[in-house]
Enzyme design. Sequence first.
Site, PDB file in Angstrom:
ATOM      1  N   ASP A 178      11.197 -12.907   8.978  1.00  0.00           N
ATOM      2  CA  ASP A 178      12.304 -13.379   8.132  1.00  0.00           C
ATOM      3  C   ASP A 178      13.274 -14.297   8.865  1.00  0.00           C
ATOM      4  OD1 ASP A 178      12.847 -10.961   9.570  1.00  0.00           O
ATOM      5  OD2 ASP A 178      14.699 -10.719   8.430  1.00  0.00           O
ATOM      6  N   GLU A 210      13.474  -8.085   8.996  1.00  0.00           N
ATOM      7  CA  GLU A 210      14.056  -7.353  10.136  1.00  0.00           C
ATOM      8  C   GLU A 210      15.570  -7.424  10.101  1.00  0.00           C
ATOM      9  OE1 GLU A 210      15.924  -6.148  13.473  1.00  0.00           O
ATOM     10  OE2 GLU A 210      15.901  -8.285  13.078  1.00  0.00           O
ATOM     11  N   GLU A 211      16.096  -8.573   9.627  1.00  0.00           N
ATOM     12  CA  GLU A 211      17.512  -8.864   9.841  1.00  0.00           C
ATOM     13  C   GLU A 211      18.484  -7.947   9.121  1.00  0.00           C
ATOM     14  OE1 GLU A 211      18.851 -10.663  11.950  1.00  0.00           O
ATOM     15  OE2 GLU A 211      17.432 -12.199  12.557  1.00  0.00           O
TER      16      GLU A 211
HETATM   17 NI    NI Z   1      15.960 -11.143  15.586  1.00  0.00          NI
END
Ligand code: NI
Length: 392
Positions: free
Chosen positions: A82, A140-141
């Site tokens: 992402d 992930e963010e």
């Molecule tokens: Ni990162």
Amino acid sequence: MVTRLSLLDAAWELGPQVVADRRYLHQHPELAFQEENTARFVADRLRELGIETRTGIAKTGVLGLLRGGQPGKTVLLRADMDALPIDELNDVPYKSLNPGVMHACGHDAHTAMLLGVARLLGERRDEIRGTVKFAFQPAEESQGGAQPMIEAGAMDDPRVDAAFGVHIAQDRPVGTVALGSGPMLAAPDGFTATIRGVGGHAARPHHCVDPIVVAAQCIVALQTLVSREVNPLRQAVITVGSLHAGTVRNIIPEEAVMQATVRTFDEGLRRRLAERIPALIGGIAAAMRAEADVRYDFGYPALVNDPAMTDLVREVVRETLGPDKLIEAEPGMVGEDMAYFLRAAPGCFFFIGSRNPERGLVYGHHHPRFDIDDEGRCRSASPPSPARPCAT
Ligand code: NI
């Protein structure tokens, strides 16, 4: 015969393809759980290599399965896909083509590198003992794609014996690898506290209950949790990063809302602060005739590297890149959802340096001018800056 050094030579040969993939992905960034084009790009590439590929895992995740020619253990290698809601300010040929979206953390590099590894190993499958899983995870963010991928069976069938992941580190010189064992990244929890008072005229506070003053008392008291209630040998951070109340100077508002992040490594301490913070805010509010409502949000767990798996990575880095390229990293308080994979299997998450002041590549993660030295081989190392990598 495949050896570490022969693999390294072959990896350098794949370098231009990895750089080209990374730049393509950089031009086409997608936000969390919207990585449709990226997932298609990844899946097409894995299938080209003859790797069993499953798509649509945790919405946009992709899982590749490479069965080696000989029996052995199963290793999972993970990359995140992402990008971030940032307008890119770099003037480069591979600048983002999606306005307002940018790979400003290096996940484009993680995805491209893992595709390079898939090619490297896929072309040598007969010599591989065991199975390699390639996990390309979404989000992930912010929201976390690792846990839904695990819930969808990423660690099973065959059962994963060890997991590894990397993050580009813009605070480390290009060509270096930084790692450490034990708890390395913190659990990024947080809360939103709403303090309700009684609004009215600012000149008649005795007819009101001022939620701003109550919030101020709470913020100061919260800092005493870390300084007075946490064992000095353990680590915790409480930061109130947002406080909103009121409209103009002569009105006492009805409510004040604060948002904070709470970071810990130790699970017991994590649970303790999750109890103490609402109790403290509730107690102060009650003492000052206000009411408080605290919504506590648990984020990713702390990321813990297994000592034996970390030693394995250390040994490989020393042998392939040289001992001078190995940096022993201290733990940091940022969060990473690779933590879920490392809770499900022993493994190691480590950092690959990408900073190169000679090329002006010095901007940190999540900065609109973030860019990495993707052509970097093991150039001479410059001292690391104090900045920390990627944060959630
Ligand atoms: Ni990162």
